[in-house]
Each structure stands twice: as C-alpha cells, then as structure tokens.
Design an enzyme around this catalytic site. Structure first.
Site: not given
Length: 530
Positions: A272, A335-337
């Site tokens: 992100h 998150d969401e790496a």
C-alpha cells in the site's frame, strides 16, 4: 465494573415496554406538551447498571452547570453548555458555585478511567467520575436522556426533562475505535472534526487515521516533502487529493482530545505504498518511480526491503509523526503485502518495529503481523471474516496466547464501507453484505477460537473510502451501524440482545435527524414514523 445483578432483567423489561409503545417514565411530573424525556434504559451504549427511581429533573432558564474548580471539568461543562444552549435558548452559565442544577463532579471513587455515575432527581442531575473522560462520557449519556430536539441548532419549545434514577457505568474494553481512510479520498480538517463529534456521542475513544496508501499520502513530512506535495496530489478516480500540514494534523489531534479521543496515525507498509514509491525513485528496488495511482486494486506495491534507504526513510517519517502525535500508538499497516515475499515481510517487520519503539510509541499493525514477530506490547488488528481459514485464525490465536493484544475489526461485521444490501448505492461487498443485525449480533470476547478473553484490547470499525466522498456518504455508511460497534466495545456482554437493542436504536433516529445525520433506514429496525 461488574454490572448490577438486576441490570439485564431491568434493561430487558424497560426495552420490552418500549417495544410495546408503553411509557417508560418513572415517577414523572405531570404530562406536558412537546417532547418528553428519554427513559434511562434507552441509552446507547447500554449502561452497566440502570435504576429508575423518583421524579425527573427539568432544565429551566435558571439552570446552572456547576463544575469542580479544575480546567478539565470546566472544559467538559462548557462543552455541555455548547450542546444545550442553542436548542434550549437558556444561558446555562458554567460556575463553580451554588447548588442544584447540573453538577459535574470529579471524585476519587471506583469509576475507573472512563466510568461515571449519573444521578437524576427533582433537584438536579449530578455526574460523578474519577477522571475528566468519565465526566465527558456521562455528558453523552445525559444528552441521550433529553429529547432528541436538544440536538438542534435553533431554539426549540422543550420541556427539557431528565428521567429520575441512577446510572452506574464503565466500559468493557479500553480500546473503542473507528478508522477513517483519508487516503483513498481526502477529507478536510472540518470533515474529520465532524466525524469526531459523531464518534464522541457513542463513547468511541480512538480515531484511527489511515494516512497513506497507494492512492495518496496525506501528512506532511519535512525531510521528505514530495510525499505530501506529489504523493498527496491525487485520489481514487483522479481528484485533486490533498494533505494535512503538521499544524492541521495537530489541530485534528487537539480537537479529538477535547472529545476524549486519542488519534492513532497509520502509515501503511511495506505494501500500500505506491504514493511514496511514486514520490521518491530511490525507494524502489529498480530506482524507477511508478506513476501515481488512482484505481482501487491492492497488493501490487512494496517498499524495497533490502535497501538501507527504506529504513532511513521510515525512521524519518516515524520520528516526525511521533513528534506531533501525543497518543500512545503508531499503526504500521502490514496488510495485503502480496508483492513482498514472506521472508522479506518478516525481515521488514523486525526492522521497523524497533523504530517505532525508539520514538516512544507502541506498534499497532493489521493481523498479518502475527505471521512475523510482534514485539512485546504490540497490538494486532484482526480484519478477517467469519470464514477466514482456521490456519490464519490459529496464527492470530497463538500470538494472542503469547501476549499480543488484539483489536477486533472483522470485515464482515465491522467494516462500515460494506454494503447493507445489494441495492446500497455506496460501498463494497467483497466481505459480504453487512446489515445492522449482522454488525451487532456477535460477541467480541468469544469471536476467535483459542484467544484468551484477556487478550482482547477492544474493537474498531474501519471506514474505507474507495466510494466515500462526502460527509453525507460517511453518515449513511456509519449510521446506524456505528452505535452497535460502540455498544459491543462499551457495554457488558450481558446487555447484548438484538431484539432489545433494535428498539433502542430506533429511538436514535430522530436524534440523528435533529443533528443533520442522513442514515440508512434499515428494515430490521422499527424506526419511528416521520
């Protein structure tokens, strides 16, 4: 505080009476035309103990707000006067002298850091607390005990009566949060302040600001100025974006503190991060800056884990952010790496967490950090679903068993950007449709298998803003779900009952209308006829 042993039965009786349309006034004065006092049992979040008794108190033109001789108590008194004066038309002077009226009293009793006691009778209303935060929360309860028209900004006819009795109250969880994503769409200082006021009404005590993402970087950093000026120059859909100067951010922090909310800033990493990568080529492994991004995909960006400049950059950012954040926490995302290998993710978190500690702050991260090595004292924010894999839940539970505290934000319960129904004009549905009952009807203390109850630090309702642009959008998605989040965070588990809650929630509708909050009129709630 342990709830009074009669509380659940008493609350249930009051609420069933309300559902049947019966009067809940106890020992009330002769009927008067105009709005009537709300019953003690109609408050959200449900108090720990409610004991109706005796006659009500009536606020009149001669009412004073009496406070202890301390700046904090006077500030709460002035806040209350600011709420009541426009609608009542009364002067309501704040004073340290006299007797009767509305009394805000600090006392060293057993109220905890945020608890309070409210006593109402013919001679006045007294709110007693150990700390100013408790007085402030007691004031929110007092607001709800007055007719909904008290929230209007022009003079109303009254009468302004408060039902007689006693409320004893303190929160179940110390952390009761709401998150506002200002990265996907930017919101001004005034817009954030408006949301803070809405959160305060329901005793939310934490504002989590999501300050960076692929679509925009929203906080000025002196040592890396292009983060804000370039990385903050756009948003989802290609709007002009924006960012907060340090002074503007500090104004948000001060305003939140005046409403007894602590601000938790988040700089999401290592994923992100496209806005940062676009601003400084050297943060990319290949040294090439990508273009700014205005879409809504996730998982494609990553800071360069092997490069030393990455950690020099983060040291500067965290240092500057910590210096203007008086609160305890800095949120580091995590998150969401998806573009970061697991090994690199672990190495990255091992290097970044000590930087946060170096500047005197405690780490919060999304629950993926439990797959790395959370430092002692860190909090993991769980955003999984009811049907998240057993292995992922077990990983979170193991971290909790080893001392990592948890903030619960299950996306299919608490994400305020999820659509209510398929026809909801705003929001997303990747976590499912989240109607009001689904958001409310679960127990944070028993949600994740294997997690000790002592590991639950609290709850938080995130509002992601891919589709949220205006104040009206925030209101529509937050209300009526936000009060339920607040109740699950504040109220004893013994008071949680959907059938009773929906009646109390319905009574909030006229209050929101008086405040100018446009809300979703869920068919699951028996709203009053307009």
């Amino acid at each position: 505080m342990r709830p009074h042993h009669r509380t659940p039965r008493l609350l249930g009786t009051l609420l069933l009476m309300a559902a049947a349309g019966l009067s809940l006034a106890v020992g009330s004065a002769p009927a008067a035309t105009g709005p009537v006092a709300e019953p003690l049992g109609r408050v959200i979040p449900a108090p720990a103990s409610v004991e109706p008794a005796g006659s009500p108190y009536r606020i009149t033109r001669g009412t004073h707000i009496r406070v202890d001789d301390s700046p904090a108590a006077r500030q709460v008194g002035e806040y209350l006067a600011g709420v009541l004066r426009p609608s009542t038309g009364y002067p309501l002077p704040v004073t340290t002298h006299g007797s009767g009226g509305i009394r805000l009293r600090l006392d060293g009793g057993r109220f905890g850091d945020e608890g309070y006691r409210l006593d109402s009778g013919p001679s006045g209303v007294t709110i007693t607390a150990r700390k100013p935060a408790g007085l402030f929360h007691g004031v929110q309860t007092l607001r709800q005990l007055l007719p909904a028209s008290v929230e209007k900004k022009t003079a109303q006819p009254g009468p302004w009566t408060v039902a007689g009795g006693t409320i004893k109250d303190s929160p179940r969880y110390a952390y009761r949060g709401a998150m506002l994503d200002v990265s996907r769409h930017f919101f001004t200082v005034a817009q954030v302040k408006r949301y803070i006021d809405e959160l305060a009404l329901y005793k939310i005590n934490t504002l989590h600001l999501h300050l960076s993402d692929d679509q925009g970087w929203r906080i000025a950093v002196d040592s890396w100025p292009r983060l804000a000026t370039y990385g903050g120059s756009t948003e989802v859909g290609g709007g002009e974006g924006g960012h907060y100067t340090k002074a503007q951010y500090q104004e948000i922090v001060r305003y939140a503190a005046s409403r007894y909310l602590e601000v938790v800033p988040e700089i999401d990493m290592p994923g992100h991060t496209n806005a940062a990568l676009a601003s400084y080529p050297e943060l990319n492994c290949d040294g090439v800056a990508p273009p700014l991004y205005t879409g809504t995909d996730v998982g494609f960006s990553s800071l360069c884990v092997p490069k030393q400049v990455t950690y020099d950059f983060l040291d500067d950012v965290i240092r500057e952010l910590a210096a203007i954040t008086p609160g305890r926490y800095i949120h580091i995302g995590g998150d969401e790496a998806h573009s970061t290998s697991h090994d690199d993710y672990v190495k990255f978190m091992d290097r970044v967490q000590p930087i946060v500690a170096k500047y005197g702050k405690t780490v919060i991260a999304w629950h993926q950090i439990t797959g790395a090595h959370p430092v002692k004292g860190a909090l993991a924010q769980y955003w999984g679903l009811d049907d998240t894999s057993a292995a992922e839940k077990a990983q979170v539970a193991k971290a909790a068993q080893n001392g990592t505290g948890l903030i619960l934000s299950p996306a299919d319960r608490f994400y305020l950007d999820m659509k209510y129904t398929e026809d909801t004009p705003l929001g997303q549905d990747w976590a499912g449709l989240v109607e009001v009952q689904r958001s409310y009807d679960w127990d944070p203390g028993a949600y994740l298998p294997g997690v000790p109850a002592s590991a639950i630090a609290g709850v938080e309702a995130p509002l992601w803003t891919e589709t949220i642009v205006r104040n009206a959008d925030i209101d529509y998605m937050a209300f009526p779900r936000l009060p339920g989040v607040a109740e699950l965070g504040w109220s004893p588990a013994s008071t949680h009952d959907w059938n009773a809650y929906r009646v109390r929630l319905a009574a909030q509708g006229p209050r929101w209308e008086a405040m100018g909050i446009g809300y979703y009129r869920s068919p699951q709630v028996p709203w009053p006829t307009r």
